[in-house]
Design an enzyme around this catalytic site. Structure first.
Site, PDB file in Angstrom:
ATOM      1  N   LYS A   1     -11.340  -1.257   6.763  1.00 11.02           N
ATOM      2  CA  LYS A   1     -10.070  -0.995   7.453  1.00 11.02           C
ATOM      3  C   LYS A   1     -10.431  -0.496   8.848  1.00 11.02           C
ATOM      4  O   LYS A   1     -11.073   0.554   8.969  1.00 11.02           O
ATOM      5  CB  LYS A   1      -9.314   0.071   6.668  1.00 11.02           C
ATOM      6  CG  LYS A   1      -8.156   0.766   7.395  1.00 11.02           C
ATOM      7  CD  LYS A   1      -7.567   1.853   6.484  1.00 11.02           C
ATOM      8  CE  LYS A   1      -6.721   2.861   7.241  1.00 11.02           C
ATOM      9  NZ  LYS A   1      -5.289   2.730   7.002  1.00 11.02           N
TER      10      LYS A   1
ATOM     11  N   GLU B   1       0.864  -1.193   0.000  1.00 12.05           N
ATOM     12  CA  GLU B   1       0.000   0.000   0.000  1.00 12.05           C
ATOM     13  C   GLU B   1       0.893   1.233   0.000  1.00 12.05           C
ATOM     14  O   GLU B   1       1.635   1.479   0.946  1.00 12.05           O
ATOM     15  CB  GLU B   1      -0.900  -0.014   1.243  1.00 12.05           C
ATOM     16  CG  GLU B   1      -1.792   1.216   1.348  1.00 12.05           C
ATOM     17  CD  GLU B   1      -2.585   1.258   2.661  1.00 12.05           C
ATOM     18  OE1 GLU B   1      -2.983   0.184   3.179  1.00 12.05           O
ATOM     19  OE2 GLU B   1      -2.794   2.371   3.179  1.00 12.05           O
TER      20      GLU B   1
ATOM     21  N   ARG C   1       0.623  10.202   0.817  1.00 10.08           N
ATOM     22  CA  ARG C   1       1.057  11.183   1.817  1.00 10.08           C
ATOM     23  C   ARG C   1       2.319  11.889   1.380  1.00 10.08           C
ATOM     24  O   ARG C   1       2.776  12.802   2.064  1.00 10.08           O
ATOM     25  CB  ARG C   1       1.354  10.493   3.157  1.00 10.08           C
ATOM     26  CG  ARG C   1       0.179   9.799   3.769  1.00 10.08           C
ATOM     27  CD  ARG C   1       0.580   9.150   5.082  1.00 10.08           C
ATOM     28  NE  ARG C   1      -0.386   8.146   5.468  1.00 10.08           N
ATOM     29  CZ  ARG C   1      -0.218   7.273   6.435  1.00 10.08           C
ATOM     30  NH1 ARG C   1       0.911   7.268   7.134  1.00 10.08           N
ATOM     31  NH2 ARG C   1      -1.143   6.386   6.714  1.00 10.08           N
TER      32      ARG C   1
END
Ligand code: 3PG
Length: 230
Positions: free
Chosen positions: A156, A68, A72
């Protein structure tokens, strides 16, 4: 493996790339996608594009084939694109996807799954229309209900430790049968196996495998050492 049909495309800056990938297999099931991979997903904040390939190679040499890449850092979309083109054997997802525009950019870069810190009905609708696996973030039963009622098979739990960790996930099992959890946030080498032991956990993830300080100095040996312990 994008949907090939009519979903409107948002223009991405020229700095990026033309949508390159077209989804060849239709899946909106994260459970299906994750079922052939090691159940630990490194959550990566890449400081530089140059670190993408050596990091991915280090992790895949330890059996981590599902990565993943979080949106960011500035190079995240380019890194997803590069990994899809140069390491097609890996499953590359985009993380920290917080709105529909980012979701589209991640898909245009070639992301094979999308992870979000929260549950947003527009994003879920968009992901379903484009036949891409989305894992929305949840912290409450109401959010799990919202995601499940919109057709999501995996959520999640974030931040997992603060939400109640393994006890919360166990408590949800009887109520949300069929929903699997992908806990992140406070998951570590010390507790990951406790999460993975739960039948309603499909995989767990975190940044502990790929500390930014080690990536920044290219310490692939140290990352290899951490990854091999998991
Ligand atoms: C995430 O994006 O999933 C989390 O920020 C990861 O949390 P961690 O840094 O505690 O692993």
């Amino acid at each position: 493996m994008h949907g090939t049909t009519s979903a409107p495309r948002i223009r991405v800056p020229a700095l990026f790339f033309k949508p390159f990938f077209r989804r060849t297999a239709v899946t909106i099931s994260f459970q299906e996608l994750a079922s052939n991979s090691k159940p630990i997903v490194p959550v990566i904040a890449l400081p530089t594009l140059e670190s993408a390939l050596p990091l991915a190679d280090t992790l895949s040499s330890c059996g981590f084939t599902m990565l993943e890449i979080t949106l960011r850092t500035d190079c995240a979309l380019d890194a997803i694109n590069q990994l899809r083109q140069q390491r097609p054997e890996l499953i590359i997802g985009a993380g920290t996807v917080k709105n529909s525009q980012q979701l589209q950019q991640a898909l245009d870069a070639g992301a094979q799954f999308i992870v979000s810190p929260g549950t947003d009905s527009d994003m879920i609708t968009q992901a379903r229309a484009q036949q891409v696996a989305l894992v929305p973030g949840v912290m409450t039963p109401s959010e799990i209900m919202q995601a499940a009622n919109l057709g999501m098979d995996t959520v999640k739990l974030f931040p997992a430790a603060l939400a109640g960790g393994t006890e919360f996930i166990s408590a949800m099992a009887a109520v949300f049968q069929g929903v699997k959890f992908f806990p992140t946030g406070g998951v570590s080498e010390d507790n990951v196996n406790q999460y993975l032991a739960l039948p309603n956990v499909i995989c767990a993830g975190g940044t502990w495998l790929t500390p930014t300080s080690l990536i920044s100095r290219g310490d692939w040996n140290k990352i290899h050492e951490i990854a091999q312990r998991c």
